[in-house]
Design an enzyme around this catalytic site. Structure first.
Site, PDB file in Angstrom:
ATOM      1  N   HIS A  42       0.825  -1.242   0.098  1.00 22.87           N
ATOM      2  CA  HIS A  42       0.043   0.040  -0.083  1.00 22.87           C
ATOM      3  C   HIS A  42       0.733   1.228  -0.006  1.00 22.87           C
ATOM      4  O   HIS A  42       0.358   2.154   0.195  1.00 22.87           O
ATOM      5  CB  HIS A  42      -1.112  -0.040   1.255  1.00 22.87           C
ATOM      6  N   CYS A  72       3.907  23.067  -6.077  1.00 24.66           N
ATOM      7  CA  CYS A  72       4.909  22.182  -6.411  1.00 24.66           C
ATOM      8  C   CYS A  72       5.930  22.983  -7.147  1.00 24.66           C
ATOM      9  O   CYS A  72       5.788  23.524  -8.245  1.00 24.66           O
ATOM     10  CB  CYS A  72       4.525  20.950  -7.427  1.00 24.66           C
ATOM     11  N   CYS A  75       6.872  21.987 -11.006  1.00 24.12           N
ATOM     12  CA  CYS A  75       5.786  22.226 -11.571  1.00 24.12           C
ATOM     13  C   CYS A  75       5.914  23.826 -12.122  1.00 24.12           C
ATOM     14  O   CYS A  75       5.715  24.247 -13.280  1.00 24.12           O
ATOM     15  CB  CYS A  75       4.179  22.120 -11.256  1.00 24.12           C
ATOM     16  N   ASN A 129      -2.849 -13.720  14.611  1.00 23.41           N
ATOM     17  CA  ASN A 129      -3.577 -12.421  14.665  1.00 23.41           C
ATOM     18  C   ASN A 129      -4.421 -12.506  16.022  1.00 23.41           C
ATOM     19  O   ASN A 129      -4.837 -13.705  16.469  1.00 23.41           O
ATOM     20  CB  ASN A 129      -4.689 -12.367  13.211  1.00 23.41           C
ATOM     21  N   GLY A 162      -7.965 -11.623  17.457  1.00 26.59           N
ATOM     22  CA  GLY A 162      -9.492 -11.413  17.172  1.00 26.59           C
ATOM     23  C   GLY A 162      -9.635 -12.081  15.662  1.00 26.59           C
ATOM     24  O   GLY A 162      -8.898 -12.662  15.051  1.00 26.59           O
TER      25      GLY A 162
END
Length: 359
Positions: free
Chosen positions: A152, A221, A224, A293, A295
């Site tokens: 992620h 930026c 940019c 894990n 739970g």
């Protein structure tokens, strides 16, 4: 477009994973690891002992009942609403990032690093964006390594909508320069220790301040501007809800499952499908899977796997010693790793610290 926050099934045809003693858990996990060539998938629960809150409690539900994540389309949309969403995100992230930046790896991070160093578990796939697996290997959280796949993304890099990438520390300095009143507030929280509650993604809860976000300035930026463009749409190198994982990362995550002989899953409810599908892929390939894990988790719906309900930090050092035998003490790198790691779980999640509003 309707996008929902992923949830886990709280009912399953399988009974919950049985609570076991630490000794039994050590034996079972060590036996699972001994054949070697193990792939490891980690989630937010792995970083709890470093002081970073997990999203969910032991019942599988979000610990913050008011949790409302920002969606990808909201963050990047070119509209007044998009500007407001970015002000909200970057103010909260600005206040939360220092805690992430200074967080240290815990005993689980170092235990898994020892297994990597010994060749037992050559690859880690992590859902975490905190960079702590990197730090346990002596790497910068900004470094890319084939030993760790960040499913992620990472909080430690920022890119604008035109692809210009900057280090998060530099971007933090830009935010400070553009918002001196919030820099003073941040300095005061550091001085007093009266800090807002930080979430796993670096976001903080500041609703109790009654703060308006519209005065927060998100800088342009600079790259940019050199290209004669005006652009203040910035995003951390993190996958947001509603955003697709890059194909290269998705493909590599499947390849790691295919290249390894078995899969150990630690500290995750597998609520996001990007993680759950890796478990499913391992099962489809008839590879042993063990879920460690606390739970309920989405894994509870899968019959073919083994589950243990215990926190990894309680057993990881003993697991590594059981697997590696004498080399755990004779190899100086491994010995050092097994003596390293903080154990500083976050304070009671129901406590919200109060602070003065700097507006």
């Amino acid at each position: 477009m309707r996008i929902s926050v992923p949830s886990i099934p709280l009912q399953s045809t399988r009974p919950p994973a049985a609570h076991v003693s630490a000794q039994e858990a050590v034996e079972r996990v060590a036996n699972f690891l001994r054949p070697g060539n193990v792939g490891i998938l980690t989630g937010a629960g792995v970083s709890v002992d470093s002081g970073i809150r997990a999203y969910r409690g032991s019942d599988g539900r979000y610990m913050n009942p008011n949790y409302k994540p920002l969606f990808y389309h909201q963050l990047v949309e070119d509209s007044p609403a998009g500007v407001a969403f970015r002000q909200r995100y970057w103010l909260r992230s600005y206040l939360g990032y220092p805690a992430i930046r200074t967080t240290l790896p815990n005993t689980t991070h170092f235990g898994l690093a020892a297994l990597q160093h010994a060749g037992i578990a050559p690859r880690i796939i992590t859902q975490n964006v905190d960079g702590l697996h990197h730090r346990s290997l002596g790497l910068s959280p900004r470094q890319r390594t084939d030993k760790i796949l960040e499913l992620h993304g990472s909080l430690h890099l920022v890119h604008c909508k035109h692809g210009h990438v900057v280090d998060r520390d530099l971007f933090q300095n830009w935010l400070s320069a553009a918002n001196p009143q919030w820099k003073a507030f941040l300095d005061e929280t550091e001085r007093t220790g009266n800090k807002p509650r930080t979430n796993p993604d670096g976001d903080v809860a500041i609703e109790h301040l009654g703060t308006a976000y519209d005065s927060f300035i998100v800088p342009q930026c600079p790259s940019c501007m050199l290209e004669d463009r005006i652009n203040s749409v910035h995003k951390p190198d993190v996958i947001f809800f509603g955003e697709s994982i890059p194909n290269a990362i998705k493909t590599r995550s499947f390849e790691i499952v295919e290249e390894t002989s078995r899969l150990l899953i630690i500290g995750t409810t597998l609520a996001t499908y990007s993680a759950f599908r890796l478990l499913k892929h391992a099962v489809e390939l008839h590879k042993p899977v063990l879920v460690l894990n606390v739970g309920p988790s989405r894994a509870d719906t899968v019959e073919e796997i083994e589950r243990i309900d215990i926190a990894s930090g309680l057993i990881i050092r003993d697991v590594v010693r059981a697997v590696l035998g004498s080399s755990a003490s004779l190899d100086p790198t491994i010995a050092h790793m097994l003596e390293s790691g903080v154990v500083k779980p976050p304070v009671d999640d129901t406590l919200v610290q109060q602070a003065a509003d700097p507006r």
